[in-house]
Motif scaffolding. Structure first.
Motif, PDB file in Angstrom:
ATOM      1  N   PHE A 185      44.783  15.332  52.807  1.00  0.00           N
ATOM      2  CA  PHE A 185      44.942  16.037  51.531  1.00  0.00           C
ATOM      3  C   PHE A 185      43.997  15.524  50.446  1.00  0.00           C
ATOM      4  O   PHE A 185      44.003  16.039  49.331  1.00  0.00           O
ATOM      5  N   ARG A 187      41.008  15.101  48.002  1.00  0.00           N
ATOM      6  CA  ARG A 187      40.235  16.212  47.474  1.00  0.00           C
ATOM      7  C   ARG A 187      38.817  16.240  48.015  1.00  0.00           C
ATOM      8  O   ARG A 187      38.350  17.265  48.493  1.00  0.00           O
ATOM      9  N   ASN A 193      40.824  20.442  52.365  1.00  0.00           N
ATOM     10  CA  ASN A 193      39.831  21.110  51.521  1.00  0.00           C
ATOM     11  C   ASN A 193      38.590  21.480  52.311  1.00  0.00           C
ATOM     12  O   ASN A 193      37.925  22.463  52.010  1.00  0.00           O
ATOM     13  N   THR A 203      39.191  28.902  48.623  1.00  0.00           N
ATOM     14  CA  THR A 203      39.246  28.425  47.246  1.00  0.00           C
ATOM     15  C   THR A 203      37.827  28.333  46.687  1.00  0.00           C
ATOM     16  O   THR A 203      36.899  27.967  47.407  1.00  0.00           O
ATOM     17  N   SER A 207      40.451  21.881  45.745  1.00  0.00           N
ATOM     18  CA  SER A 207      41.664  21.682  44.936  1.00  0.00           C
ATOM     19  C   SER A 207      42.214  20.278  45.145  1.00  0.00           C
ATOM     20  O   SER A 207      41.973  19.645  46.162  1.00  0.00           O
ATOM     21  N   TRP A 209      45.406  18.018  45.911  1.00  0.00           N
ATOM     22  CA  TRP A 209      46.694  18.184  46.588  1.00  0.00           C
ATOM     23  C   TRP A 209      47.635  17.021  46.289  1.00  0.00           C
ATOM     24  O   TRP A 209      48.840  17.147  46.373  1.00  0.00           O
ATOM     25  N   ASP A 213      49.866  20.199  40.166  1.00  0.00           N
ATOM     26  CA  ASP A 213      50.927  21.100  40.621  1.00  0.00           C
ATOM     27  C   ASP A 213      50.949  21.311  42.134  1.00  0.00           C
ATOM     28  O   ASP A 213      52.006  21.529  42.721  1.00  0.00           O
ATOM     29  N   ASN A 214      49.778  21.276  42.771  1.00  0.00           N
ATOM     30  CA  ASN A 214      49.739  21.496  44.215  1.00  0.00           C
ATOM     31  C   ASN A 214      50.502  20.446  45.001  1.00  0.00           C
ATOM     32  O   ASN A 214      50.847  20.666  46.163  1.00  0.00           O
ATOM     33  N   SER A 215      50.729  19.298  44.373  1.00  0.00           N
ATOM     34  CA  SER A 215      51.365  18.199  45.112  1.00  0.00           C
ATOM     35  C   SER A 215      52.728  18.622  45.665  1.00  0.00           C
ATOM     36  O   SER A 215      53.153  18.141  46.705  1.00  0.00           O
ATOM     37  N   TYR A 217      53.493  21.514  46.954  1.00  0.00           N
ATOM     38  CA  TYR A 217      53.305  22.216  48.223  1.00  0.00           C
ATOM     39  C   TYR A 217      52.879  21.252  49.327  1.00  0.00           C
ATOM     40  O   TYR A 217      53.283  21.390  50.474  1.00  0.00           O
ATOM     41  N   ALA A 218      52.066  20.274  48.951  1.00  0.00           N
ATOM     42  CA  ALA A 218      51.667  19.260  49.928  1.00  0.00           C
ATOM     43  C   ALA A 218      52.914  18.568  50.476  1.00  0.00           C
ATOM     44  O   ALA A 218      53.058  18.371  51.687  1.00  0.00           O
TER      45      ALA A 218
ATOM     46  N   ALA B 419      42.032  18.529  36.279  1.00  0.00           N
ATOM     47  CA  ALA B 419      42.305  19.956  36.444  1.00  0.00           C
ATOM     48  C   ALA B 419      41.599  20.784  35.377  1.00  0.00           C
ATOM     49  O   ALA B 419      41.744  21.999  35.342  1.00  0.00           O
TER      50      ALA B 419
END
Lengths: 354, 441
Positions: A185, A187, A193, A203, A207, A209, A213-215, A217-218, B419
């Motif tokens: 995961f 980056r 990725n 993408t 991104s 991970w 915020d993606n964390s 889903y990871a 980000a």
């Protein structure tokens, strides 16, 4: 009984001897029967004298006793200590002799549930995150596990190999597996990725991970990867017990595959699913390894599970009292959910039995 | 059957749930030390070298030497950093600890508060040759002010700015930056707003301690502390907010740190440096890591970490925290005399030279510092920083909490900057406010 009953042993058995004794004598050749019974009577003082009443009602409990004692020592006692701690101001000043830690009553709990102050707010946030995480992870694990188990019911070449491969995530040591995910995961150098961005171009830029915020889903992906094989294993075992004739009969009556699954497979899995979902729920809700290995001791806000949150309160900020209070709240919540679940599902089972 | 099944279900449930609250502990009635077992000592050494076997190789001959001198046998256990604090807490709770142990110096005041460590009063210091043998800044980082230190300095470290000579030459930069403005200007020449594929500076955004060390130093440079004189947190003072913002701005606004650094926590910034992806890192004693990753000593240079203006010094020109490892004696030891002898041995001039050389650290013992090994370019910068322009982290009992709360706040700010979100004074202040409100003591 193969040997003619004699008054003497009869009276003995009625009093206290176990049916086991009679059964064992019945295995003996008829000629030796009487002697055997007599000698059995002579050995009698060595067999435990357990009255019928206790034996019928108490034996299961007697057998459970060693487990209960160990349970008491290993789980219940620490749990009680944890509850006691939650009423105390246990910080680094007192860990050397925590009996000296002052009683603070409900203070720790009040802080934990004061949702307008930062500590309570953060706990509530992590609670929401954990609920969402649990629902997704358990749901997906169950769905994938059941789906794959049903698909692998058909006999084909390589089925055994596939079944073995699918169980690998379950057999791997958690730490090794999760740290590998953490590498994937990353980056800039991670496989995820590399595939999503460099190869497939899904993408437009690499991104993150493991932060942001993606964390979340990871975390879900790793948790599902880790726990679906358990669901698969349980469901697969349950499927073996469904008689093939049911499917054959249904097929003759014109039922398609989907109807067979809906009308035969799923109802037969009912009792297994009840346990499976409960166990998955408890494991996932309390999951500590996955977030800890994936993110380290401070998880990103989006993936801040309650377990990590409590760990931080206790061991990183050295406020063991407050951490214990949060644990107790979590315990109460899980007990409540479990109780409601058990009542709900057993009622369902009763009506199904009728 | 149903009741048994229900009982089993309840038992299973309890078993699963109990894990959540299972954290117990014992108590320990005895205090103080004795000399009940004078011939043995157990020693928990922190993992200093590249790995645990390396530590054993370095320490074992020295322990043998000590045994020969005193007849006291030392049982060595090298404990990895990630486990050390937890092990110490466990030993404190159970009262079953080693006789002598290493502690990270930023934990000193927190551990001192537990009362598990032998206080270094006049008598104890006298037993190892006196307090004035040590660099004062190092002793100051071994416990709360106005209290007897909880430990004795063993290895000292400080931050320096390491730079890649070839990357500097390629970008036409003649000398390493001395101020933050110069660092940003040099970094921009290299990163070209992130379009060159190379970056100016490396950072470890996911490492809470790293975040704290840099924020603390920048705080000093803004004239701010994270705690007031009475030990109360002051995370939201204008200076502290400006310090944190300045650090995170190096990625968000100045674009000299690669966004990917926001998730680094395993020293990835050092391998980026070795591979020529970033031109500078702020680090403590990085020489051995660079060598292990294939860099030659002439490829890199070391300079004092930047300040706002002028040259590094005290007050606003502090450019490093006092980093290092201290040696503590567990109060419960059954061999106080032997433990003191052992500390005396480890902090003797000769052993200080041997051990600090082996670990690439600076001796906190003044007399040992004159050895030529500590005057080679890379180490000299660390030594000068340590003696002239480093300050110990706040020695308060809640230091551990500070590292977690503020370290996490900065980690979240890095994630925002990576980000592409704009970091404002208000957003920094709100994160720090939250961190401060989470300090419960």
């Amino acid at each position: 009984m193969t040997s003619p009953p004699s008054p003497e042993p009869q009276s003995v058995t009625r009093g206290s001897a176990a049916p086991l004794l009679l059964e064992s004598t019945s295995q003996l050749p008829p000629a030796a029967g009487g002697d055997a019974l007599k000698s059995g009577g002579a050995r009698r003082p060595r067999t435990p004298r357990i009255p019928d009443r206790i034996r019928r009602g108490g034996l299961p409990y007697l057998l459970l006793l060693p487990a209960l004692v160990l349970e008491l020592l290993i789980h219940i006692l620490p749990m009680v200590i944890g509850i006691v701690m939650s009423f105390r101001g246990l910080t680094q000043f007192f860990i050397r002799d925590w009996n000296r830690a002052p009683w603070t009553g409900l203070h720790n709990f009040r802080i934990a549930v004061d949702f307008n102050a930062p500590i309570g707010e953060a706990l509530l946030h992590s609670f929401y995150v954990t609920c969402a995480f649990t629902v997704l992870a358990v749901g997906l694990s169950w769905l994938i596990g059941t789906g794959v188990a049903i698909l692998l019911q058909e006999d084909f070449r390589g089925r055994g190999l596939l079944r073995t491969v699918f169980l690998i995530p379950y057999a791997l040591p958690a730490y090794t597996a999760i740290i590998t995910w953490a590498f994937m995961f990353q980056r800039d150098n991670g496989l995820v990725n590399h595939v999503l961005h460099d190869q497939l171009g899904i993408t437009d830029k690499p991104s993150f991970w493991l932060i942001g915020d993606n964390s979340f889903y990871a975390l879900v992906i790793v948790a599902v990867w880790k726990s679906w094989p358990f669901a698969f294993l349980m469901v697969m075992a349950a499927l073996q017990n469904i008689p093939r004739e049911l499917y054959e009969a249904a097929a003759i009556d014109g039922a398609g595959m989907w109807q067979q699954i809906r009308k035969i497979t799923l109802p037969s899995l009912r009792s297994v699913n009840q346990v499976l979902v409960l166990v998955l729920f408890l494991w996932t809700f309390n999951d500590f390894n996955t977030p800890y290995v994936l993110f380290g001791k401070s998880a990103p806000e989006a993936a801040d599970l309650v377990s990590i949150h409590i760990y931080q309160s206790s061991f990183d900020t050295w406020n063991f009292g407050s951490g214990s209070a949060m644990s107790v709240l979590l315990l109460l919540f899980l007990l409540l959910v479990t109780a409601v679940y058990l009542i709900f599902t057993s009622r369902g089972r009763k009506s199904a039995d009728v | 059957m149903r009741s048994i099944r229900a009982a089993a279900a309840v038992a299973v449930t309890l078993t699963t749930l109990a894990g959540a609250t299972a954290c117990g502990g014992g108590s320990d009635p005895s205090g103080g030390g004795s000399n009940a077992s004078p011939k043995t000592l157990t020693y928990w050494a922190s993992n200093q070298g590249p790995d645990i076997p390396a530590d054993k190789r370095i320490l074992t001959p020295e322990l043998k030497k000590f045994e020969k001198q005193t007849g006291i046998k030392v049982k060595l256990e090298v404990v990895p950093w990630a486990d050390l604090l937890k092990r110490i807490l466990g030993a404190t709770t159970s009262g079953q600890g080693p006789d002598v142990l290493n502690i990270g110096n930023t934990w000193s005041a927190s551990l001192q508060a537990t009362g598990a460590l032998l206080p270094w009063n006049k008598a104890n210091f006298a037993a190892i040759g006196g307090r004035d043998r040590f660099v004062e800044a190092a002793v100051a980082s071994a416990g709360a002010p106005k209290k007897d230190p909880a430990a004795v300095p063993l290895y000292s470290l400080s931050y320096a700015l390491y730079y890649n000579k070839k990357m500097f030459a390629d970008a036409g930069i003649a000398k390493p930056p001395a101020t933050w403005d110069e660092l940003v200007a040099d970094g921009r020449k290299i990163s070209k707003n992130g379009t060159s594929g190379k970056w100016g500076l490396g950072a470890e955004g996911g490492n809470l301690s790293e975040n704290i060390h840099q924020a603390f130093v920048l705080g000093k440079q803004h004239g701010a502390d994270f705690f007031d004189a009475s030990g109360k947190p002051t995370f939201t003072s204008p200076g502290a907010v400006a310090a944190v913002k300045q650090y995170v701005d190096l990625m968000g606004k100045d674009k000299v740190i690669a966004p990917g650094n926001a998730e680094y926590a395993q020293n990835q910034s050092l391998s980026d440096f070795s591979k020529g992806r970033t031109a500078m890192v702020l680090w403590q004693a990085a020489a051995s890591t660079f060598a292990a990753q294939g860099m030659k000593p002439q490829d890199w240079g070391a300079a004092p970490a930047p300040v706002e203006s002028g040259t590094p010094g005290q007050g606003k020109n502090v450019n490093s925290m006092v980093a290092g490892i201290n040696m503590a004696v567990f109060k419960n030891t059954k061999n106080t005399k032997g433990a003191l002898k052992f500390v005396k041995f480890m902090t003797s001039d000769e052993e200080q030279k041997i051990l600090n050389k082996a670990y690439g650290a600076v001796p906190p013992v003044t007399a040992a510092q004159s050895d030529p090994a500590f005057n080679v370019p890379g180490v000299k910068v660390l030594k000068d920083t340590l003696t002239q322009s480093a300050a110990p982290l706040p020695q308060v009992a809640s230091e551990s909490q500070f590292e977690t709360t503020v370290g996490t706040a900065i980690k979240e700010l890095w994630a925002d900057a990576a980000a592409g979100k704009t970091i404002t004074t208000a957003s920094v202040k709100s994160k720090l406010t939250k961190a401060q409100q989470q300090m419960t003591q």
